[in-house]
Design an enzyme around this catalytic site. Structure first.
Site, PDB file in Angstrom:
ATOM      1  N   LYS A  77      46.323  60.229  37.231  1.00  0.00           N
ATOM      2  CA  LYS A  77      45.019  59.554  37.329  1.00  0.00           C
ATOM      3  C   LYS A  77      44.434  59.773  38.719  1.00  0.00           C
ATOM      4  O   LYS A  77      45.166  59.720  39.721  1.00  0.00           O
ATOM      5  CB  LYS A  77      45.210  58.061  37.050  1.00  0.00           C
ATOM      6  CG  LYS A  77      43.939  57.229  37.036  1.00  0.00           C
ATOM      7  CD  LYS A  77      44.252  55.766  36.694  1.00  0.00           C
ATOM      8  CE  LYS A  77      42.994  54.901  36.645  1.00  0.00           C
ATOM      9  NZ  LYS A  77      43.284  53.482  36.346  1.00  0.00           N
ATOM     10  N   SER A 152      40.599  51.480  32.427  1.00  0.00           N
ATOM     11  CA  SER A 152      39.999  52.548  33.203  1.00  0.00           C
ATOM     12  C   SER A 152      40.763  53.873  33.134  1.00  0.00           C
ATOM     13  O   SER A 152      40.183  54.909  33.433  1.00  0.00           O
ATOM     14  CB  SER A 152      39.883  52.103  34.659  1.00  0.00           C
ATOM     15  OG  SER A 152      41.172  51.908  35.212  1.00  0.00           O
ATOM     16  N   SER A 176      44.320  48.354  32.294  1.00  0.00           N
ATOM     17  CA  SER A 176      43.904  49.765  32.325  1.00  0.00           C
ATOM     18  C   SER A 176      44.954  50.776  31.905  1.00  0.00           C
ATOM     19  O   SER A 176      44.637  51.951  31.754  1.00  0.00           O
ATOM     20  CB  SER A 176      43.407  50.142  33.709  1.00  0.00           C
ATOM     21  OG  SER A 176      42.089  49.705  33.842  1.00  0.00           O
TER      22      SER A 176
HETATM   23  N1  GLN Z   1      38.895  46.560  32.435  1.00  0.00           N
HETATM   24  C1  GLN Z   1      39.336  45.777  33.547  1.00  0.00           C
HETATM   25  C2  GLN Z   1      38.318  45.839  34.657  1.00  0.00           C
HETATM   26  O1  GLN Z   1      37.313  46.400  34.440  1.00  0.00           O
HETATM   27  C3  GLN Z   1      40.677  46.242  33.999  1.00  0.00           C
HETATM   28  C4  GLN Z   1      40.622  47.460  34.814  1.00  0.00           C
HETATM   29  C5  GLN Z   1      41.953  47.889  35.310  1.00  0.00           C
HETATM   30  O2  GLN Z   1      42.993  47.440  34.837  1.00  0.00           O
HETATM   31  N2  GLN Z   1      41.919  48.742  36.339  1.00  0.00           N
HETATM   32  O3  GLN Z   1      38.507  45.345  35.709  1.00  0.00           O
END
Ligand code: GLN
Length: 484
Positions: A77, A152, A176
């Site tokens: 990532k 994400s 995420s």
């Molecule tokens: N969807 C969540 C957010 O927007 C989690 C994102 C994540 O785990 N990096 O913060």
């Protein structure tokens, strides 16, 4: 096809010299060339470097060295530092920044002989649930190209689901890893806070962030977790606790284990096909000998609000370092203040700005006690809910997401709807406990993967992997491939 292999398949084939790391790596690169034009899981990949790493692994294999990750291509990532590779967090603000050092997890993978390659697409600075917030374009779900892959770490999930790599790394602050794994039909594991060093992970919300693996099955998740885990003096939040042999926990036996079903998770917005798949998975676990117990996590209702206060507060502080002076892109101005404003104004996308504004607000004097401090107190209550539940049960079972993958564009204009899609994954980060998502079925039309989430005690990854493995081995879902 070699690129469809699991880590454990490859370990056997590479050990017997039936194939080489170069062949495996080339088959992943060929798959990227074939399908990534449609999926866009990768924002970049250096094929020459990947093959050079493969050749180095083949030399080690030829010299008699063996190891579960030796010669295995693993994609990364775009939030993790890999020496001499670009690091953008899928934001414009980092410009042409390349990383001067390796994250601890990358050092560990390299030492194990993995082929560490590619930069995987993600929501900018890991803020989002759909990968639509990337400055490099959206990733598409390999199961249905008009759908989001989750976020994400959408690129990490899509690349594994589309067999463009053997496994990948992502990060999980509020879901995420688990949410995109569920929506793309792979296994995603968020370790206990402190299990894996965060050194070299660009911080979003430091008290919630953890790095973890995306894999094609549960055994691979266990193998990768063992390599990633351990204390690191460069990350003071990593815990000096011995690292178990996680794969040894996969004995297929869940007889007599107690699994908790939180009554608060059967919410109105839960899609009927998701509910049916999770109900069937619970029955299957029962058939395997587990005992199902209803539990209560009474503060569940406050999790999303609590998360979006704490995560944005920490993000507003963490992202202050991107100022046009120290890293990446710079947009000049008449004086330093204007330079900061121009750089940050043009460098950050709309969601990142929204989070910085929210986070700055909840930390500002006059509002700190009402929002940030109160959220910290609720966070403690949420953690206590879990610890209390774990006095009665060995693990907790829930859906990973309320729905299967939604359409690209469906929620991008409605941040609140987007935030609510994290409803089942967020509490786990607030509580600091481990969580794993694995495939438990498909919707009918279109055919989209559904994820089952298992939550465990702090440092209870072995239990999660054991239960997940027993379930996986008794069901066909992980063997299905996206129609590419
Ligand atoms: N969807 C969540 C957010 O927007 C989690 C994102 C994540 O785990 N990096 O913060």
């Amino acid at each position: 096809m070699l690129n469809q292999s699991t880590i454990s398949d490859l370990a056997t084939k590479l050990a017997k010299r039936e194939t080489s790391s170069r062949e495996v790596t080339q088959s992943c690169l060929d798959q990227i060339a074939r399908v990534d034009g449609q999926i866009h899981a990768f924002i970049s990949h250096d094929d020459v470097d990947a093959l050079a790493q493969a050749d180095a692994a083949d030399k080690r294999l030829a010299a008699g060295e063996r190891g579960p990750l030796l010669g295995v291509p693993i994609a990364i990532k775009d939030v993790l530092a890999v020496k001499d590779q670009p690091l953008n967090c899928c934001s414009k603000i980092l410009g042409k920044f390349t990383s001067p050092y390796d994250a601890t997890v990358i050092e560990k993978l390299k030492a194990a002989g993995a082929v560490v390659f590619g930069r995987l697409n993600m929501d900018e600075f890991a803020m989002g649930s759909s990968t639509e917030n990337s400055a490099f374009g959206t990733t598409r779900n390999p199961w249905a190209l008009d759908r989001i892959p989750g976020g994400s770490s959408g690129g990490s999930a899509a690349a594994v689901a589309a067999d463009q790599c053997i496994a990948s790394l992502g990060s999980d602050t509020g879901g995420s890893i688990r949410q995109p794994a569920a929506l793309c039909g792979c296994v995603g594991l968020k370790p206990t806070y402190g299990r894996v060093s965060r050194y070299g992970l660009v911080a979003f919300a430091s008290s919630l962030d953890q790095i973890g693996p995306f894999t094609k099955d549960v055994r691979d998740s266990a193998i990768l977790l063992e390599t990633l885990s351990g204390h690191d003096k460069r990350d003071s939040s990593s815990v000096p606790q011995p690292v178990p042999n996680y794969a040894a926990a996969l004995d297929g036996n869940v007889k007599g284990l107690k699994l908790g079903l939180p009554k608060e998770y059967m919410i109105g917005g839960l899609d009927s096909e998701v509910k049916a798949a999770v109900d069937a998975a619970v029955k299957q676990l029962e058939k395997l000998g587990a005992e199902i117990v209803e539990i209560s996590l009474p503060h569940t209702d406050y999790a999303v609000a609590t998360y979006y206060i704490i995560a944005t507060a920490e993000a507003s502080a963490n992202l202050a370092r991107f100022d046009g002076i120290r890293y990446g892109a710079r947009v000049d101005g008449a004086d330093p203040i204007e330079l900061y404003g121009n750089t940050r104004g043009q460098g950050f996308g709309p969601e990142v700005k929204r989070r910085i504004i929210l986070g700055t607000y909840v930390l500002s004097s006059g509002y700190y006690d009402a929002y940030y401090l109160r959220a910290q107190k609720v966070r403690t209550l949420i953690r206590q809910d879990f610890l209390k539940a774990f006095e009665k049960v060995d693990a907790i079972v829930t859906p990973t997401t309320p729905t299967a993958a939604f359409k690209i564009g469906e929620k991008s204009d409605d941040p609140l709807q987007m935030y609510l899609s994290d409803i089942f994954t967020i509490s786990c980060n607030l509580a600091g406990i481990p969580g794993l998502s694995l495939p438990c079925g498909f919707t009918k039309s279109p055919k989209l993967p559904i994820g089952l989430q298992l939550l465990g005690k702090p440092f209870g990854e072995e239990m999660l992997l054991k239960i997940a493995h027993a379930y996986e081995q008794s069901t066909p879902f992980h063997k299905e491939k996206a129609p590419l």
